[in-house]
Motif scaffolding. Structure first.
Motif, PDB file in Angstrom:
ATOM      1  N   ALA A   1       0.980  -1.446  -0.042  1.00 42.06           N
ATOM      2  CA  ALA A   1      -0.094  -0.026  -0.102  1.00 42.06           C
ATOM      3  C   ALA A   1       0.883   1.246  -0.021  1.00 42.06           C
ATOM      4  CB  ALA A   1      -0.908  -0.033   1.100  1.00 42.06           C
ATOM      5  N   PHE A   2       2.152   1.052   0.891  1.00 41.16           N
ATOM      6  CA  PHE A   2       2.866   2.304   1.004  1.00 41.16           C
ATOM      7  C   PHE A   2       3.648   2.707  -0.503  1.00 41.16           C
ATOM      8  CE2 PHE A   2       6.800   4.592   2.983  1.00 41.16           C
ATOM      9  CZ  PHE A   2       6.153   5.289   3.292  1.00 41.16           C
ATOM     10  N   ILE A   3       3.939   1.742  -1.299  1.00 46.01           N
ATOM     11  CA  ILE A   3       4.739   2.060  -2.598  1.00 46.01           C
ATOM     12  C   ILE A   3       3.746   2.140  -3.746  1.00 46.01           C
ATOM     13  CG2 ILE A   3       6.801   1.121  -1.571  1.00 46.01           C
ATOM     14  CD1 ILE A   3       6.274  -1.764  -3.210  1.00 46.01           C
ATOM     15  N   SER A   4       2.258   1.853  -3.664  1.00 45.48           N
ATOM     16  CA  SER A   4       1.201   1.843  -4.499  1.00 45.48           C
ATOM     17  C   SER A   4       1.226   3.076  -5.092  1.00 45.48           C
ATOM     18  CB  SER A   4      -0.130   1.412  -3.943  1.00 45.48           C
ATOM     19  OG  SER A   4      -1.135   1.873  -4.780  1.00 45.48           O
ATOM     20  N   VAL A   5       1.030   3.138  -6.485  1.00 46.89           N
ATOM     21  CA  VAL A   5       0.894   4.395  -7.137  1.00 46.89           C
ATOM     22  C   VAL A   5      -0.606   5.018  -6.740  1.00 46.89           C
ATOM     23  CG1 VAL A   5       1.997   3.429  -9.306  1.00 46.89           C
ATOM     24  CG2 VAL A   5      -0.507   3.131  -9.063  1.00 46.89           C
ATOM     25  N   ASN A   6      -1.337   4.279  -5.980  1.00 49.14           N
ATOM     26  CA  ASN A   6      -2.463   4.924  -5.285  1.00 49.14           C
ATOM     27  C   ASN A   6      -2.517   5.459  -3.958  1.00 49.14           C
ATOM     28  OD1 ASN A   6      -4.089   4.639  -7.748  1.00 49.14           O
ATOM     29  ND2 ASN A   6      -4.199   2.409  -7.397  1.00 49.14           N
ATOM     30  N   ALA A   7      -1.154   5.342  -3.432  1.00 45.69           N
ATOM     31  CA  ALA A   7      -1.031   5.745  -2.226  1.00 45.69           C
ATOM     32  C   ALA A   7      -1.445   7.273  -1.888  1.00 45.69           C
ATOM     33  CB  ALA A   7       0.290   5.529  -1.844  1.00 45.69           C
ATOM     34  N   SER A   8      -2.091   7.390  -0.841  1.00 43.45           N
ATOM     35  CA  SER A   8      -2.541   8.952  -0.208  1.00 43.45           C
ATOM     36  C   SER A   8      -1.690   9.364   0.874  1.00 43.45           C
ATOM     37  CB  SER A   8      -3.882   8.894  -0.295  1.00 43.45           C
ATOM     38  OG  SER A   8      -4.402   8.342   0.892  1.00 43.45           O
ATOM     39  N   PRO A   9      -1.643  10.520   1.698  1.00 38.34           N
ATOM     40  CA  PRO A   9      -1.246  10.767   3.007  1.00 38.34           C
ATOM     41  C   PRO A   9      -2.007   9.764   3.849  1.00 38.34           C
ATOM     42  CG  PRO A   9      -1.683  12.810   1.678  1.00 38.34           C
ATOM     43  CD  PRO A   9      -2.094  11.695   0.810  1.00 38.34           C
ATOM     44  N   ILE A  10      -3.284   9.809   3.743  1.00 46.58           N
ATOM     45  CA  ILE A  10      -3.865   9.014   4.803  1.00 46.58           C
ATOM     46  C   ILE A  10      -3.552   7.398   4.678  1.00 46.58           C
ATOM     47  CG2 ILE A  10      -6.343   8.179   5.419  1.00 46.58           C
ATOM     48  CD1 ILE A  10      -7.360  10.590   3.876  1.00 46.58           C
ATOM     49  N   THR A  11      -3.584   6.714   3.581  1.00 44.09           N
ATOM     50  CA  THR A  11      -3.037   5.402   3.449  1.00 44.09           C
ATOM     51  C   THR A  11      -1.354   5.405   3.925  1.00 44.09           C
ATOM     52  OG1 THR A  11      -2.725   5.456   1.088  1.00 44.09           O
ATOM     53  CG2 THR A  11      -4.650   4.706   1.889  1.00 44.09           C
ATOM     54  N   ASP A  12      -0.574   6.206   3.614  1.00 41.91           N
ATOM     55  CA  ASP A  12       0.737   6.165   4.156  1.00 41.91           C
ATOM     56  C   ASP A  12       0.742   6.380   5.630  1.00 41.91           C
ATOM     57  OD1 ASP A  12       1.750   6.129   1.445  1.00 41.91           O
ATOM     58  OD2 ASP A  12       2.488   8.145   1.350  1.00 41.91           O
ATOM     59  N   ALA A  13       0.255   7.128   6.236  1.00 45.02           N
ATOM     60  CA  ALA A  13       0.231   7.111   7.590  1.00 45.02           C
ATOM     61  C   ALA A  13      -0.170   5.723   8.292  1.00 45.02           C
ATOM     62  CB  ALA A  13      -0.906   8.358   8.226  1.00 45.02           C
TER      63      ALA A  13
END
Ligand code: NAD
Ligand code: FE2
Length: 382
Positions: free
Chosen positions: A200-212
């Motif tokens: 999820a962290f390296i996904s092209v669809n990652a967002s600040p919310i999913t990164d956190a």
């Protein structure tokens, strides 16, 4: 900033003792007659009895024989059994297999077609039955995702049914339900959870919310999995794993997973390796292939896991991370190569062909992989 939406279960209840909230949730959802969906291993571990003790009234139907990694045909049979019973709610108790089965059963209770036709995205439009899920592994994160994964015995691959109707109304994540998890399941489902967060962290669809969410999940899982593996009775480690796997589920349920999962699917479909094990064995090899295409993110992971000093060079930090991930897998008994599963080398081109069709996941990967790229990764994993 890209527009993104965030999907999760209607309510999350977490922490040791969270199962005590079950009766209130059944009442809140006006459930008066329900089916419990679970499996033999979970029942034999005493967890079904634990659930019974927390219920406000007896279940109308108990489906307790969902096999691990269920095939779609089994769900077709079970939905007929479910429809013969008048119920207005479903409760899932188990790992990803029982939860995914319950998600599909609840959503197809009043659907007349074939479940095979529902593989793909947004083909289920509504779910009438309320759904409460209690994970017993840490884990798939299925308690908060809009996907159910079933094996297609004809095409010999694992496939996903994706729909907002699969999001449970309530997820009760009580770590004590995972205390009885055998070592091999703790390891495989634990590495699966780490892969969810990392992909999820390296996904092209990652967002600040999913990164956190992914960052916290990786830190929790990386540090607690070896403890949960070595001493299954360690409730602190089990709680950290349960929280980490839930957060990883929230991250990948929104940012998606990538090539580790895509390359794992054919191993499950053709050779019946479990979902967790097939992801775990592919993880180090896919990560090495991905590394040049997500270097900044992997640098950040290496620092957040405190694998090297903050002033380290990027290349050194990434190499340290790749080695640490390999060590994590070997510390929890994951075989390093496909050869160790008696998979014949001659099947690699077929595996690559199968994996290249999992475009739903490959499109999230930081590098767009060709069939040749995929074949090379399988060869390195052999
Ligand atoms: N829907 C999603 O978002 C999602 C994500 C990842 C994986 N999956 C799917 O989930 C399935 C794998 O789920 P899993 O890894 O949780 O394992 P699982 O549900 O297949 O369970 C594996 C085995 O562990 C036993 N078990 C589970 N919990 C136990 C406990 N607390 N004590 C004793 N025994 C226990 C079960 O009886 C079973 O025999 C696969 O089908 C995979 O494709 C779904
Ligand atoms: Fe997974």
């Amino acid at each position: 900033m890209k527009i993104s939406e965030f999907k999760t279960a209607g309510k999350l209840i977490t922490g040791a003792g969270a199962i005590n909230a079950l009766a209130d949730e059944i009442n809140r959802l006006s459930i008066s007659s329900f089916a419990v969906v679970t499996d033999k291993g979970v029942s034999q571990a005493g967890l079904f009895d634990l659930l019974l003790a927390k219920l406000p009234f007896e279940p109308t139907l108990v489906i307790d024989d969902i096999p691990a990694e269920p095939e779609v045909t089994i769900i077709e049979n079970k939905v007929r059994q479910l429809r013969d019973t008048k119920i207005d709610g479903v409760i899932a108790l188990g790992g990803g297999s029982a939860i995914d089965a319950a998600k599909v059963l609840a959503a197809t209770y009043d659907y007349k077609g074939s479940i095979t036709d529902l593989f793909g995205e947004n083909l289920i439009k509504e779910r009438l039955l309320p759904l409460i899920v209690l994970p017993t592994t840490a884990g798939t994160g299925s308690e908060v995702t809009n996907i159910a994964i079933l094996a297609d015995p004809i095409e010999k691959v694992k496939k996903g049914i994706v729909s907002h109707c699969l999001l449970p109304d309530v997820a009760i994540v009580a770590p004590e339900l995972t205390l009885s998890c055998p070592k091999s399941i703790t390891a495989a489902s634990g590495v699966d959870a780490f892969v969810h967060a990392l992909e999820a962290f390296i996904s092209v669809n990652a967002s600040p919310i999913t990164d956190a969410l992914a960052e916290k999940a990786m830190a929790l899982i990386f540090h607690s999995l070896p403890h949960a593996y070595r001493n299954g009775e360690n409730l602190v480690a089990r709680e950290q794993m349960a929280t980490g796997s839930l957060m990883a589920g929230l991250a990948f349920g929104n940012a998606g997973v990538g090539a580790v999962h895509a390359l794992a699917y054919p191993l499950g479909g053709r050779f019946h390796l479990s979902h967790g094990m097939s992801n775990a064995v592919m993880l180090p090899h896919v990560l090495r292939a991905n590394a040049p295409f997500c270097a900044d993110k992997l640098f950040a992971v290496s620092l957040l896991l405190k694998l090297c000093p903050p002033d380290s060079k990027k290349d050194f930090a990434i190499t340290t991370l790749l080695n640490a991930v390999e060590k994590l897998c070997s510390d929890v008994g994951i075989p390093r190569t496909l050869r160790e599963f008696d998979i014949p080398e001659s099947v690699i081109p077929q595996l690559a062909e199968d994996a290249s069709k999992v475009t739903r996941l490959l499109r999230n990967n930081p590098k767009q992989l060709s069939v040749d790229d995929i074949e090379n990764i399988y060869r390195k994993a052999y």
